[in-house]
Design an enzyme around this catalytic site. Sequence first.
Site, PDB file in Angstrom:
ATOM      1  N   ARG A  55       0.863  -1.195   0.000  1.00  0.00           N
ATOM      2  CA  ARG A  55       0.000   0.000   0.000  1.00  0.00           C
ATOM      3  C   ARG A  55       0.888   1.229   0.000  1.00  0.00           C
ATOM      4  O   ARG A  55       1.829   1.315   0.796  1.00  0.00           O
ATOM      5  CB  ARG A  55      -0.858  -0.050   1.261  1.00  0.00           C
ATOM      6  CG  ARG A  55      -1.817   1.110   1.464  1.00  0.00           C
ATOM      7  CD  ARG A  55      -2.629   0.837   2.754  1.00  0.00           C
ATOM      8  NE  ARG A  55      -3.789   1.703   2.874  1.00  0.00           N
ATOM      9  CZ  ARG A  55      -3.807   2.821   3.581  1.00  0.00           C
ATOM     10  NH1 ARG A  55      -2.738   3.220   4.238  1.00  0.00           N
ATOM     11  NH2 ARG A  55      -4.905   3.550   3.641  1.00  0.00           N
ATOM     12  N   SER A  96     -12.739  -3.131  -0.261  1.00  0.00           N
ATOM     13  CA  SER A  96     -13.010  -2.603   1.082  1.00  0.00           C
ATOM     14  C   SER A  96     -14.449  -2.134   1.199  1.00  0.00           C
ATOM     15  O   SER A  96     -14.956  -1.472   0.289  1.00  0.00           O
ATOM     16  CB  SER A  96     -12.130  -1.375   1.364  1.00  0.00           C
ATOM     17  OG  SER A  96     -10.828  -1.759   1.645  1.00  0.00           O
ATOM     18  N   LYS A 133      -4.912   5.092   8.771  1.00  0.00           N
ATOM     19  CA  LYS A 133      -5.655   5.501   7.576  1.00  0.00           C
ATOM     20  C   LYS A 133      -6.114   6.941   7.743  1.00  0.00           C
ATOM     21  O   LYS A 133      -6.641   7.296   8.806  1.00  0.00           O
ATOM     22  CB  LYS A 133      -6.869   4.579   7.398  1.00  0.00           C
ATOM     23  CG  LYS A 133      -7.557   4.764   6.071  1.00  0.00           C
ATOM     24  CD  LYS A 133      -8.767   3.867   5.904  1.00  0.00           C
ATOM     25  CE  LYS A 133      -9.293   4.007   4.483  1.00  0.00           C
ATOM     26  NZ  LYS A 133     -10.615   3.439   4.336  1.00  0.00           N
TER      27      LYS A 133
HETATM   28  N1  3NM Z   1      -8.276   0.375   5.764  1.00  0.00           N
HETATM   29  P1  3NM Z   1      -3.939  -0.683  11.373  1.00  0.00           P
HETATM   30  S1  3NM Z   1      -8.580   0.677   8.271  1.00  0.00           S
HETATM   31  C1  3NM Z   1      -5.823   0.505   5.432  1.00  0.00           C
HETATM   32  O1  3NM Z   1     -11.459   0.626   7.317  1.00  0.00           O
HETATM   33  C2  3NM Z   1      -7.011   0.516   6.297  1.00  0.00           C
HETATM   34  O2  3NM Z   1     -10.963  -0.056   5.316  1.00  0.00           O
HETATM   35  C3  3NM Z   1      -9.209   0.445   6.712  1.00  0.00           C
HETATM   36  O3  3NM Z   1      -4.149  -0.244   9.856  1.00  0.00           O
HETATM   37  C4  3NM Z   1     -10.650   0.329   6.434  1.00  0.00           C
HETATM   38  O4  3NM Z   1      -3.793  -2.156  11.390  1.00  0.00           O
HETATM   39  C5  3NM Z   1      -7.010   0.671   7.678  1.00  0.00           C
HETATM   40  O5  3NM Z   1      -2.653   0.003  11.753  1.00  0.00           O
HETATM   41  C6  3NM Z   1      -5.788   0.832   8.533  1.00  0.00           C
HETATM   42  O6  3NM Z   1      -5.104  -0.153  12.156  1.00  0.00           O
HETATM   43  C7  3NM Z   1      -5.333  -0.468   9.144  1.00  0.00           C
END
Ligand code: 3NM
Length: 207
Positions: free
Chosen positions: A43, A111, A140
Amino acid sequence: MTGEITLPRLYPILDASCFADDRALFHFAEELLAAGVILLQYRNKQGSARQMLSHARELRRIAGNRVRLIMNDRADLCLAADFDGVHVGQDDLAPEAVRRIVGNRLWVGVSTHNPEQLREVEQADADYVAIGPVFVTSSKANPDPVVGLDGVRSARSITRKPLVAIGGITRANARSVIDAGADSVAVISDLLRDPRHAVEEFHRVLG
Ligand code: 3NM
């Protein structure tokens, strides 16, 4: 993909913005692979297409062909770097458009953040669906509202596709997310410090 895919329990995401330089990024990837990761997403929300392709080609070289590599957002770079799939969000190309580019052999993931989006993806040509953020996340920009474990349970009741949960998932809460119905957990931050050890712990708690 023709037929249903099987996701490993742990789905690490390598986010380029988390690393000071390319060396740190590739070292992180090597540590994940050494710990037994078999599915990895790349990403990069800030980099140029050229930088992304350069990172992606090196990741392919490091990973060899036994690891499934997924490109975030970009079907073109997935093909150019010989990746195994594309993961798109709600503002990226729709799954059908991605499918036209990458064909039936590669994975397409999408997503979602609420039941309405889940129901739409359920009808779409996607191999897996992600729901999030499950918990609060700082990885994010402008995340959607947290859905919690109830959101995972609700997602499980809506979709028959393999379900990835994402957002704020750690070694401490990952088991509860799987128990709520997710097939896999996608993780950025809880792998960053000592990735080899973190992957081993995730594997232990996720069984
Ligand atoms: N997408 P971490 S939350 C890339 O809600 C991403 O679709 C999300 O990172 C969504 O594991 C997110 O550090 C961040 O929380 C995930």
